[in-house]
Design an enzyme around this catalytic site. Structure first.
Site, PDB file in Angstrom:
ATOM      1  N   ASP A  47       0.822  -1.283   0.056  1.00 35.99           N
ATOM      2  CA  ASP A  47      -0.029  -0.033  -0.012  1.00 35.99           C
ATOM      3  C   ASP A  47       0.694   1.215   0.121  1.00 35.99           C
ATOM      4  O   ASP A  47       1.612   1.643   0.892  1.00 35.99           O
ATOM      5  CB  ASP A  47      -0.839   0.076   1.044  1.00 35.99           C
ATOM      6  CG  ASP A  47      -1.884   1.405   1.215  1.00 35.99           C
ATOM      7  OD1 ASP A  47      -2.919   1.196   0.771  1.00 35.99           O
ATOM      8  OD2 ASP A  47      -1.488   2.242   1.806  1.00 35.99           O
ATOM      9  N   TYR A  52       2.622   9.854   0.154  1.00 38.98           N
ATOM     10  CA  TYR A  52       3.767   9.221   1.003  1.00 38.98           C
ATOM     11  C   TYR A  52       4.981   9.598   0.340  1.00 38.98           C
ATOM     12  O   TYR A  52       6.313   9.356   1.316  1.00 38.98           O
ATOM     13  CB  TYR A  52       3.555   7.830   1.292  1.00 38.98           C
ATOM     14  CG  TYR A  52       2.278   7.268   1.909  1.00 38.98           C
ATOM     15  CD1 TYR A  52       1.391   7.965   2.298  1.00 38.98           C
ATOM     16  CD2 TYR A  52       1.836   6.088   1.578  1.00 38.98           C
ATOM     17  CE1 TYR A  52       0.080   7.712   2.796  1.00 38.98           C
ATOM     18  CE2 TYR A  52       0.831   5.358   2.014  1.00 38.98           C
ATOM     19  CZ  TYR A  52      -0.319   6.320   2.668  1.00 38.98           C
ATOM     20  OH  TYR A  52      -1.355   5.788   3.432  1.00 38.98           O
ATOM     21  N   LYS A  81      -2.736   5.845  -4.594  1.00 40.12           N
ATOM     22  CA  LYS A  81      -3.656   6.855  -4.244  1.00 40.12           C
ATOM     23  C   LYS A  81      -3.755   8.166  -4.866  1.00 40.12           C
ATOM     24  O   LYS A  81      -2.448   8.645  -4.957  1.00 40.12           O
ATOM     25  CB  LYS A  81      -3.915   7.141  -2.743  1.00 40.12           C
ATOM     26  CG  LYS A  81      -3.800   5.561  -1.918  1.00 40.12           C
ATOM     27  CD  LYS A  81      -4.154   5.844  -0.301  1.00 40.12           C
ATOM     28  CE  LYS A  81      -3.806   4.626   0.429  1.00 40.12           C
ATOM     29  NZ  LYS A  81      -2.466   4.516   0.807  1.00 40.12           N
ATOM     30  N   HIS A 114      -7.899   9.073  -2.287  1.00 42.23           N
ATOM     31  CA  HIS A 114      -7.286   9.084  -0.924  1.00 42.23           C
ATOM     32  C   HIS A 114      -8.279   9.713   0.155  1.00 42.23           C
ATOM     33  O   HIS A 114      -8.244   9.219   1.140  1.00 42.23           O
ATOM     34  CB  HIS A 114      -5.925   9.771  -0.856  1.00 42.23           C
ATOM     35  CG  HIS A 114      -4.932   9.610   0.152  1.00 42.23           C
ATOM     36  ND1 HIS A 114      -3.553   9.645  -0.094  1.00 42.23           N
ATOM     37  CD2 HIS A 114      -5.409   9.134   1.496  1.00 42.23           C
ATOM     38  CE1 HIS A 114      -2.965   9.003   1.403  1.00 42.23           C
ATOM     39  NE2 HIS A 114      -4.022   8.730   2.073  1.00 42.23           N
TER      40      HIS A 114
HETATM   41  N1  LIG Z   1      -5.973   6.007   3.459  1.00 44.15           N
HETATM   42  C1  LIG Z   1      -5.240   6.404   4.461  1.00 44.15           C
HETATM   43  O1  LIG Z   1      -5.861   7.655   4.469  1.00 44.15           O
HETATM   44  C2  LIG Z   1      -4.210   6.002   5.547  1.00 44.15           C
HETATM   45  C3  LIG Z   1      -3.868   6.479   6.507  1.00 44.15           C
HETATM   46  C4  LIG Z   1      -2.943   6.071   7.410  1.00 44.15           C
HETATM   47  C5  LIG Z   1      -2.527   5.094   7.080  1.00 44.15           C
HETATM   48  N2  LIG Z   1      -2.757   4.481   5.781  1.00 44.15           N
HETATM   49  C6  LIG Z   1      -1.999   3.261   5.475  1.00 44.15           C
HETATM   50  O2  LIG Z   1      -2.093   2.299   6.558  1.00 44.15           O
HETATM   51  C7  LIG Z   1      -0.815   1.709   6.740  1.00 44.15           C
HETATM   52  C8  LIG Z   1      -0.479   1.591   8.407  1.00 44.15           C
HETATM   53  O3  LIG Z   1      -1.127   2.483   8.975  1.00 44.15           O
HETATM   54  P1  LIG Z   1      -0.112   3.226   9.999  1.00 44.15           P
HETATM   55  O4  LIG Z   1       1.427   3.275   9.513  1.00 44.15           O
HETATM   56  O5  LIG Z   1      -0.675   4.576  10.225  1.00 44.15           O
HETATM   57  O6  LIG Z   1      -0.136   2.651  11.101  1.00 44.15           O
HETATM   58  P2  LIG Z   1       0.021   1.236  11.992  1.00 44.15           P
HETATM   59  O7  LIG Z   1       0.296   0.106  11.192  1.00 44.15           O
HETATM   60  O8  LIG Z   1      -1.295   1.080  12.847  1.00 44.15           O
HETATM   61  O9  LIG Z   1       1.106   1.462  13.203  1.00 44.15           O
HETATM   62  C9  LIG Z   1       2.423   1.436  12.852  1.00 44.15           C
HETATM   63  C10 LIG Z   1       3.243   0.793  14.186  1.00 44.15           C
HETATM   64  O10 LIG Z   1       2.660  -0.271  14.579  1.00 44.15           O
HETATM   65  C11 LIG Z   1       3.715  -0.911  15.399  1.00 44.15           C
HETATM   66  N3  LIG Z   1       3.638  -2.326  15.025  1.00 44.15           N
HETATM   67  C12 LIG Z   1       3.552  -2.857  13.647  1.00 44.15           C
HETATM   68  N4  LIG Z   1       3.677  -4.295  13.919  1.00 44.15           N
HETATM   69  C13 LIG Z   1       3.954  -4.479  15.134  1.00 44.15           C
HETATM   70  C14 LIG Z   1       3.830  -5.889  15.829  1.00 44.15           C
HETATM   71  N5  LIG Z   1       4.092  -6.822  15.130  1.00 44.15           N
HETATM   72  N6  LIG Z   1       4.058  -5.726  17.142  1.00 44.15           N
HETATM   73  C15 LIG Z   1       4.140  -4.455  17.593  1.00 44.15           C
HETATM   74  N7  LIG Z   1       4.073  -3.159  17.261  1.00 44.15           N
HETATM   75  C16 LIG Z   1       3.898  -3.250  15.989  1.00 44.15           C
HETATM   76  C17 LIG Z   1       4.894  -0.097  14.858  1.00 44.15           C
HETATM   77  O11 LIG Z   1       5.137   0.595  16.035  1.00 44.15           O
HETATM   78  P3  LIG Z   1       6.915   0.685  16.801  1.00 44.15           P
HETATM   79  O12 LIG Z   1       7.491   1.425  15.558  1.00 44.15           O
HETATM   80  O13 LIG Z   1       6.896   1.210  18.007  1.00 44.15           O
HETATM   81  O14 LIG Z   1       7.148  -0.979  16.885  1.00 44.15           O
HETATM   82  C18 LIG Z   1       4.512   0.743  13.851  1.00 44.15           C
HETATM   83  O15 LIG Z   1       5.457   1.919  13.668  1.00 44.15           O
HETATM   84  C19 LIG Z   1       0.171   2.958   6.328  1.00 44.15           C
HETATM   85  O16 LIG Z   1       1.600   2.575   6.172  1.00 44.15           O
HETATM   86  C20 LIG Z   1      -0.416   3.278   5.168  1.00 44.15           C
HETATM   87  O17 LIG Z   1      -0.007   2.399   4.250  1.00 44.15           O
HETATM   88  C21 LIG Z   1      -3.630   5.139   4.959  1.00 44.15           C
END
Ligand SMILES: NC(=O)c1ccc[n+]([C@@H]2O[C@H](COP(=O)([O-])OP(=O)(O)OC[C@H]3O[C@@H](n4cnc5c(N)ncnc54)[C@H](OP(=O)(O)O)[C@@H]3O)[C@@H](O)[C@H]2O)c1
Length: 334
Positions: A47, A52, A81, A114
């Site tokens: 994704d 980004y 997106k 997006h």
């Molecule tokens: N469409 C949209 O508007 C939108 C918005 C936001 C995100 N996204 C997409 O969704 C993806 C994921 O969301 P996000 O990056 O916001 O946050 P997320 O995946 O909810 O959180 C990322 C954090 O979770 C922790 N983590 C991941 N795997 C883990 C595990 N196995 N055990 C413990 N902690 C773990 C890590 O923290 P630590 O660094 O502390 O280990 C990492 O920095 C994004 O990268 C993006 O591709 C889309």
């Protein structure tokens, strides 16, 4: 280790792997290495987004793995997106073409709008994401997302996009878009985690045969501010750890399995190899109804990603959250 990830079918017949690799804040050489490592481990769904600033890194990692003969293009599922400043119909094809070029691909599997909120056009360069007025507010545009969607439909006709979908749309916005759409969105990518479960929106989408992709499945975990402390709490909660002990899984794996068992496709962003391995190793067990109910009790109605900087936009999708209570209201307008 190499994991095989199950896929679910969209209504249009294309399939999406049930877990994806989030790439927000993945960048540079280290970013390319981490994406290649994820492909080695078994991730086939990646994704990314214009916003980004890492489509080039995704493209390089994908090209390297294809050139090595490790995967074929058709094994991979790549999402990107359309950024908010490209909502004018005449900007959509050009913005998409630039994303495709950065990704070094002939087509993407999924192209998402997006957000439902159009912003003023600022040119196509990646550093020009947003402009602000003199009072520091984001400059909005009144382009109708239905018109944007019509231009995205043309991309499907051109063969450069397999499926199109939405992100951050609320139910009334989705309903209005469906009233004019010739091509139905295959998914709505929205925040979904135990702290903000989105059950009504998931049910609504399921009724329309539209999937839900769960972004920020960890509630952004340790990167989050205090507003999502409850979701971060799930990752250390003793009751969740007890469920994990039963299956030999970590709290994070229980969270991801929960999101799959309630019918979503999570796209966690791992920070290291151990998390990358862990997040894909969730397909050898299922939670019971009681365990799903327990995870659901962490829901606070608070978003980790409230997009509060857009709260003055007429299409701000989370205005309904204002009805959830003054705590959430304070968080959004802060
Ligand atoms: N469409 C949209 O508007 C939108 C918005 C936001 C995100 N996204 C997409 O969704 C993806 C994921 O969301 P996000 O990056 O916001 O946050 P997320 O995946 O909810 O959180 C990322 C954090 O979770 C922790 N983590 C991941 N795997 C883990 C595990 N196995 N055990 C413990 N902690 C773990 C890590 O923290 P630590 O660094 O502390 O280990 C990492 O920095 C994004 O990268 C993006 O591709 C889309």
């Amino acid at each position: 280790m190499w994991a095989r990830v199950p896929r679910v079918k969209f209504f249009n017949g294309f399939e999406i792997p049930l877990i994806g690799l989030g790439t927000y804040l993945t960048s540079g050489e280290q970013g390319v290495r981490s994406i290649k490592e994820a492909i080695d481990i078994g991730y086939r769904h990646i994704d990314t987004a214009h916003q980004y600033g890492n489509e080039c890194e995704v493209g390089r990692a994908v090209k390297d793995k294809i050139d090595e003969g490790f995967v074929r293009r058709e094994d991979l599922f790549i999402t990107t997106k359309l950024w908010n400043t490209f909502h004018k119909p005449e900007h959509v094809s050009q913005a998409f073409g630039r994303s495709l070029a950065r990704l070094q691909l002939d087509y993407v599997d999924l192209y998402l709008m997006h957000m439902p909120m159009a912003l003023g056009f600022r040119g196509y360069e990646q550093q020009d994401l947003i402009s602000y007025d003199n009072s520091g507010k984001i400059v909005c545009s009144d382009v109708d997302y239905c018109d944007t969607w019509k231009a995205m439909e043309q991309l499907v006709c051109s063969g450069r996009v397999r499926s199109i979908g939405l992100s951050n749309f609320n139910q009334p916005q989705l309903e209005r878009l469906l009233s004019v759409a010739s091509i139905k969105p295959v998914t709505n990518q929205v925040e979904c985690n135990p702290g903000f479960t989105q059950r009504p929106l998931i049910e609504f989408c399921r009724g329309l045969d539209i999937t839900v992709t769960a972004f920020s499945p960890m509630g952004r975990a340790n990167r989050c501010d205090s507003s999502c402390h409850v979701t971060a709490g799930v990752l250390t909660d003793a009751r969740v750890a007890a469920i994990g002990a039963k299956y030999g899984k970590s709290n994070a794996q229980i969270v991801l399995r929960y999101l799959i068992d309630i019918g979503t496709t999570p796209i966690p962003k791992p920070s290291n190899r151990a998390e990358t391995l862990e997040n894909i190793d969730i397909f050898d067990f299922e939670l019971t109804a009681e365990e799903i109910a327990l995870l659901g009790r962490f829901d606070t109605g608070e978003r980790a990603v409230p997009l509060k900087y857009y709260s003055h936009h007429r299409e701000y999708p989370f205005r309904e959250d204002f009805t959830l209570g003054s705590r959430v209201l304070r968080q959004i307008v802060r």
